[in-house]
Design a protein around this motif. Structure first.
Motif, short mmCIF file in Angstrom:
data_model
loop_
_atom_site.label_atom_id
_atom_site.label_comp_id
_atom_site.label_asym_id
_atom_site.label_seq_id
_atom_site.Cartn_x
_atom_site.Cartn_y
_atom_site.Cartn_z
N VAL A 148 0.86 -1.18 0.00
CA VAL A 148 0.00 0.00 0.00
C VAL A 148 0.89 1.23 0.00
CG1 VAL A 148 -1.99 -1.04 1.12
CG2 VAL A 148 -0.15 -0.08 2.51
N GLU A 149 0.38 2.31 -0.61
CA GLU A 149 1.14 3.55 -0.71
C GLU A 149 0.21 4.72 -0.42
OE1 GLU A 149 3.42 1.62 -4.63
OE2 GLU A 149 2.14 3.39 -4.84
N VAL A 150 0.64 5.59 0.47
CA VAL A 150 -0.10 6.83 0.68
C VAL A 150 0.85 7.99 0.46
CG1 VAL A 150 -1.75 5.83 2.30
CG2 VAL A 150 0.35 6.86 3.16
N THR A 151 0.32 9.09 -0.08
CA THR A 151 1.16 10.27 -0.26
C THR A 151 0.55 11.43 0.50
OG1 THR A 151 0.01 10.93 -2.27
CG2 THR A 151 1.94 9.55 -2.54
N ALA A 152 1.42 12.25 1.09
CA ALA A 152 0.99 13.45 1.80
C ALA A 152 0.61 14.50 0.77
CB ALA A 152 2.11 13.95 2.70
N GLY A 153 -0.57 15.09 0.90
CA GLY A 153 -1.01 16.09 -0.07
C GLY A 153 -0.22 17.37 0.05
N ALA A 209 8.48 12.19 8.24
CA ALA A 209 7.08 12.63 8.15
C ALA A 209 6.92 13.70 9.21
CB ALA A 209 6.15 11.45 8.40
N ARG A 210 6.51 14.89 8.79
CA ARG A 210 6.49 16.04 9.68
C ARG A 210 5.10 16.68 9.69
NH1 ARG A 210 11.11 20.36 8.49
NH2 ARG A 210 12.38 18.62 9.27
N ASP A 211 4.66 17.12 10.87
CA ASP A 211 3.42 17.89 10.99
C ASP A 211 3.80 19.26 11.51
OD1 ASP A 211 0.96 18.98 11.53
OD2 ASP A 211 0.11 17.13 12.31
N LEU A 212 3.58 20.27 10.68
CA LEU A 212 3.95 21.64 11.04
C LEU A 212 2.68 22.46 11.28
CD1 LEU A 212 6.83 22.66 8.62
CD2 LEU A 212 6.97 22.37 11.10
N LYS A 213 2.67 23.24 12.36
CA LYS A 213 1.50 24.07 12.66
C LYS A 213 1.90 25.53 12.80
CE LYS A 213 -2.65 24.36 15.41
NZ LYS A 213 -3.41 23.82 16.53
N GLN A 261 3.54 16.75 6.00
CA GLN A 261 4.40 16.68 4.83
C GLN A 261 5.52 15.64 5.00
OE1 GLN A 261 6.32 20.48 4.28
NE2 GLN A 261 6.81 20.72 6.43
N LEU A 262 6.13 15.28 3.89
CA LEU A 262 7.33 14.46 3.91
C LEU A 262 8.49 15.41 3.65
CD1 LEU A 262 7.17 11.37 4.28
CD2 LEU A 262 7.83 11.11 1.91
N VAL A 263 9.57 15.30 4.45
CA VAL A 263 10.69 16.23 4.30
C VAL A 263 12.01 15.47 4.19
CG1 VAL A 263 9.54 18.11 5.51
CG2 VAL A 263 10.93 16.46 6.79
N ASN A 264 13.07 16.21 3.85
CA ASN A 264 14.33 15.58 3.43
C ASN A 264 15.53 15.85 4.31
OD1 ASN A 264 13.07 14.87 0.85
ND2 ASN A 264 12.94 17.07 0.69
#
Lengths: 316, 316, 316
Positions: free
Chosen positions: B153-158, C26-30, C37-40
């Motif tokens: 399964v694959e999910v992508t962050a919008g 995997a990051r949650d920014l507020k 988002q996915l970050v590098n």
């Protein structure tokens, strides 16, 4: 399909060679004004490449070569990343067939018989215009070894492009021994308003002393240019003195003399310290300039472009 | 911190594999008009990649894979350099967790059951529209080996992107033995106007003869498309004949038949000479075209797109 | 000339090291709103590099280092491909001379004494403005080993650029033992409206417990900023707890506090799982934000920027 290719790729790992050049020089260029700068190609263009050869058996070989220019002063890459060369080849008793992008043989000839080479501050190409350097969509054929003779032809697919970047036909032949090297090349570029380019080169290696010379002609419609280059290298201890004289004659806005002297000190086979002094004396309204000149360091019409540099070239 | 990373990097040197493909073909495409060109993906997209696997112990592995497309005909790279794939993975008894950018599983399925693959002149994807290929910001999970079954399964962050390039959920499962391969995939792409994609694939390997087939459906709002692909490969000496038939049915501007035959001659496991003939017959006002068609070689509405090519694919 | 370079390159093959980092979180920014988002670059910027050292003999070494940032979430590369670092060096008893592009020593100091480093979600540089990071056209000189003391100076050629990206003079000196590290740096950037930057760093390693601190000042015309950073790391089993507190004081639109805590779990020397919580509390009308904040996740003036992440860093 991708998975299959991947595993084949892994098997072939041993055949990939990573290579390159980092060449950085501190340069002072003087045209209308003087500008000090750090540059990336005092003796050879900085680059990173990957290449490999597969021995298929029966004398047949498949090979690839991809090569990317880079600018250590800013970290930037070329706009077309692998634009220096990106080719795949099949070679054998029949010679070599090579497909992709690479330098046209007319330019290869001129650079080979230039003491400083194509990317130098004072390369003879600095006083050439109407030239074609690298070509997209090339299908090239190289003759097999024929004693001391060599030759190749190159055609490029126009793909609808009618400029001199599109369709082209180029050929080169030569004779090369350990001492003597003679070469001639001819090329036609474009569809509607063809650029016709012919070049001759000759060099002789006397041992500690080497003489090189080239003559080239550029014609497109009513525009034309003739360029002569004479160069010499002399071994001095662990070093080498290089000297180059060039002359371009054409319309009054395309006349100039180029003079350059340099000294290379080899720290090792891979690493060289060097210095160069170069000068272009424009005639009439010509504005030829040394490599790297821009903005304030560009010459005025008919003016001089002068520069000197100290640099290091490191091959890997 | 950088210094520390550097030294760790050096220790790990042995684990990096450099791999790639250079695939160049001379192609003649005919739409409204005929255009000859050099292309970079007759059988597989030309590319350069780096990958490595670290064996952490206890069955746990960390790995990375970065892969860049390149065009040997011009030396250019993809706009997003590593856009083909850029991922890091942790794998073990629990399966594999993979983070980064890669092809969506729905597309992977369609390409796997296509005789010519995703980048070919006559790949089945030439008559697909509404499709999604590679996805940014992917978090993927692959099941561990479960006998002959697999799944992921694959999910992508919008990341705030509401188009079909943003948020997505894709799943794929299959059954694969040495002869038989069955697979199904489903994906939803986008937030406001979701693209819904389903695909089925089946193949059977009879030894010297292989049959492949896929069926896929694309729906977004009122737009929809159904695509069927049937292919076969037959071993002939050191070579292989490939044939593919495809049919797209949808609105009158999305109907077409695709037919392609090719022949691969393997010089070695890594190097293949090939030739292909392909044809798309558009219905109604459709303008589907073979890969590489542009400008004068694009078909007229409801017209034909035809082409043939001779090429070489070299893996390293 | 190209042919000659080529063959030298091949001989040197063994000296090229391929290295890099793939770091994805995997990051949650507020900020004003929350964005996943996915970050590098949770712990280190994702990158690919090539470097090599040539031992010339007599203590003399030539080396090169080219390093490219990359974003696994989208596959994109940096705009200037090798912008992280592209240098060639000569080193020996006299120290090291390094030419090209790299991080300015003022920034190197701040990043070294930051628990999270320069690219992290909560790096101290998130509340710095007026800063200079990497510099083009650098000529740097590093002192040879002088017991526990080190030092270097860096000058960049302005090449006609009068902004703080042009001409600069930077120096750094320090004292470093296994436990204690003290360092100071000063830099001037630009021609007409110079940015003056000074930085101090101190750290002590108690074994399982490490304290780090930096203080830096930024002045350009009437604008100025002072930034303090205090950090600690504590070993806990196979992992490490990281904590960082920072404070920026300047004009009312440049005041903020930063707080961040993280946990690193080392799967191996090369691969680390990590989590971080970070917060910036802006004062007055400041709008400092955690790394990655954009659009909806940017803070309002004087508002908070908060985030957490789970990631994996894999070195190769």
């Amino acid at each position: 399909l991708a998975a299959l290719l991947g595993s084949v790729g892994a098997m072939a790992q041993s055949s990939v060679t990573v290579f390159g050049v980092i060449d950085v020089a501190a340069r002072d260029l003087k045209g209308a004004n003087s500008v000090k700068q750090l540059v990336n190609e005092g003796r050879a263009a900085s680059r990173l490449g990957f290449r490999g050869v597969e021995d298929i058996g029966g004398g047949l070989k498949a090979s690839f070569h991809i090569e990317a220019g880079l600018a250590p002063d800013t970290g930037s890459a070329d706009a077309a990343f692998w634009q220096r060369r990106s080719t795949v080849s099949l070679s054998g008793d029949f010679g070599e067939v090579r497909l992709g992008r690479q330098k046209a043989a007319t330019r290869t000839l001129i650079d080979e018989f230039d003491v400083f080479g194509g990317n130098a501050m004072s390369g003879i190409n600095r006083i050439i215009f109407l030239d074609r350097n690298r070509m997209d969509n090339q299908v090239a054929y190289y003759l097999p070894k024929l004693g001391d003779f060599y030759g190749n032809v190159e055609v490029t697919a126009g793909e609808g492009n009618t400029t001199t970047s599109g369709k082209s036909t180029v050929g080169r032949a030569g004779y090369k021994t350990k001492q003597l090297h003679l070469s001639a090349a001819y090329g036609q570029f474009g569809a509607l308003n063809k650029l016709k380019l012919s070049a001759l080169g000759a060099s002789y290696d006397f041992g500690d002393f080497q003489l090189l010379s080239s003559y080239s002609q550029y014609k497109q419609g009513t525009a034309s240019l003739k360029v002569t280059n004479l160069g010499a290298t002399v071994k001095v201890g662990s070093g080498k003195v290089l000297a180059s004289y060039g002359r371009a004659t054409g319309a009054s806005n395309r006349e100039a003399n180029l003079l350059a002297v340099g000294y290379d000190y080899s720290l090792s086979k891979r690493t060289t310290l060097y210095t160069t002094f170069g000068s272009i004396d424009n005639k009439g309204t010509s504005t030829f300039a040394l490599a790297g000149a821009a903005g304030a360091s560009l010459p005025t019409a008919g003016g001089k472009s002068r520069g000197y540099e100290f640099g290091v070239r490191h091959n890997f």
